[in-house]
Scaffold this active site. Structure first.
Site, short mmCIF file in Angstrom:
data_model
loop_
_atom_site.label_atom_id
_atom_site.label_comp_id
_atom_site.label_asym_id
_atom_site.label_seq_id
_atom_site.Cartn_x
_atom_site.Cartn_y
_atom_site.Cartn_z
N GLN A 45 43.27 33.10 37.66
CA GLN A 45 43.71 31.71 37.46
C GLN A 45 43.65 31.29 35.99
O GLN A 45 43.45 30.11 35.69
CB GLN A 45 42.85 30.76 38.31
CG GLN A 45 43.22 30.73 39.77
CD GLN A 45 44.67 30.25 40.00
OE1 GLN A 45 45.26 29.56 39.19
NE2 GLN A 45 45.24 30.64 41.14
N SER A 46 43.86 32.23 35.09
CA SER A 46 43.74 31.91 33.66
C SER A 46 44.82 30.93 33.19
O SER A 46 46.03 31.18 33.36
CB SER A 46 43.85 33.22 32.87
OG SER A 46 44.08 32.95 31.50
N ASN A 47 44.38 29.85 32.55
CA ASN A 47 45.33 28.92 31.91
C ASN A 47 45.99 29.59 30.71
O ASN A 47 47.17 29.37 30.44
CB ASN A 47 44.60 27.67 31.40
CG ASN A 47 43.91 26.94 32.52
OD1 ASN A 47 44.54 26.60 33.52
ND2 ASN A 47 42.61 26.70 32.38
#
Ligand SMILES: Cc1ncc(COP(=O)(O)O)c(C=O)c1O
Length: 324
Positions: free
Chosen positions: A84-86
């Site tokens: 879920q890395s921005n």
């Protein structure tokens, strides 16, 4: 440190991707202040509202880092992060904008049904390669780069969080943007992890001759590890801006790791409270992994009566993760 016009000029001249990056709003958080009975004035700088790619701090950083990749002839951006890395999502968006391919090395199990950032990565056309642990990300990126070179492509590896001297420089520039909007705050509070945002903010304050205190609230690592990284980046920023050795990298750094709880991405009662209180008093959203923990840190200090003057919460984005 006093104002350093030569360093400011070097920062101003750094090439960047021609994206519309208007100054992000600064707003008073009057209702949050009232809810907390806070002594200091509370303001927020809304980098969550950066218009490109769902915004956040990584867009500022990537506007400089990706311009460098482009200048070096890259045709593919490779980076890494959690599923879920921005940062990975922002890199995929930047690659799309520049007509490049994107490879993301993500640690964690492949999601059965991609949501939030993982869904956006897919929509943006990024290739996601999954590895089991954080430790395998660096070798995963090197392997992807080797493979692409063998296929006559030109990959460019963007390290975790785009926390290079150039990425950090974006936040040194952003301090100038802030000063066009308001007098220097006494304190800036923000979420810290790979160190680039904090290094940039500290450097920006120093080259502008400000005595503003920058407090980075850790989302994951111990304060000592983040401090070490921030200091390393400040050293690199001295070279990039032509500042005197030690002028940016020496001095006190303020990293607060008391709000991590059980670890990265795991909410705590304090971060849950911060997220809900901010939404209900100010009508904007924090994210559970980074900014809610940073706001929890701000709230705790307000309640303890240890903050005075004007406190600016620098919102670094991440709200897409609410839909994970
Ligand atoms: C929303 C958000 N805030 C803060 C951070 C931390 O920034 P930095 O890695 O520059 O310390 C990140 C990093 O991924 C992020 O996504």
């Amino acid at each position: 440190m006093s104002l350093d016009p030569a360093a400011l000029e070097r920062l101003r001249l750094l090439p960047r991707v021609p994206l519309a990056l208007p100054p992000t709003p600064i707003e008073e958080m009057a209702r949050l202040r009232a809810a907390l009975g806070a002594r200091p004035a509370l303001l927020v700088k809304r980098d969550d509202a950066i218009p490109f790619g769902f915004g956040g701090n990584k867009v500022r950083k990537l506007a400089l880092v990706a311009a460098d990749a482009q200048a070096r002839g890259a045709d593919t951006l490779i980076t890494c992060g959690g599923v879920q890395s921005n940062h990975a999502r922002a890199t995929a968006a930047m690659a799309a904008r520049l007509g490049m391919a994107c490879v993301i090395v993500a640690n964690g199990p492949p999601p059965a049904r991609p949501t939030a950032n993982a869904l956006l990565d897919r929509l943006l056309g990024a290739e996601v390669r999954y590895v089991a642990s954080r430790d395998e990300r660096a070798t995963g990126m090197t392997a992807a780069a080797d493979e692409l070179r063998r296929a006559a492509r030109s990959p460019f590896i963007i390290p975790l969080g785009a926390s290079t001297a150039l990425g950090a420089a974006a936040y040194a520039q952003a301090v100038g943007e802030m000063l066009d909007q308001m007098p220097a705050p006494d304190v800036i509070v923000h979420a810290s992890s790979s160190g680039g945002t904090q290094a940039g903010l500290v450097a920006g304050c120093r080259v502008h001759g400000l005595s503003t205190r920058v407090i980075g609230v850790s989302a994951d690592d111990p304060a000592s590890a983040i401090e070490k990284e921030v200091r390393r980046l400040l050293g690199d920023l001295e070279s990039l801006t032509g500042s005197a050795p030690g002028s940016l990298s020496s001095g006190v750094l303020d990293v607060d790791d008391r709000f991590v709880g059980e670890g990265y991405g795991r909410p705590t009662p304090a971060s849950d409270e911060a997220l809900v209180l901010t939404a209900r008093s100010e009508g904007f959203f924090l994210d559970p992994t980074y900014t809610a923990k940073a706001m929890a840190g701000l709230i705790a200090r307000v309640r303890a009566g240890t903050l005075d003057g004007t406190v600016l919460f620098w919102h670094t984005g991440g709200q897409v993760a609410l839909f994970a």
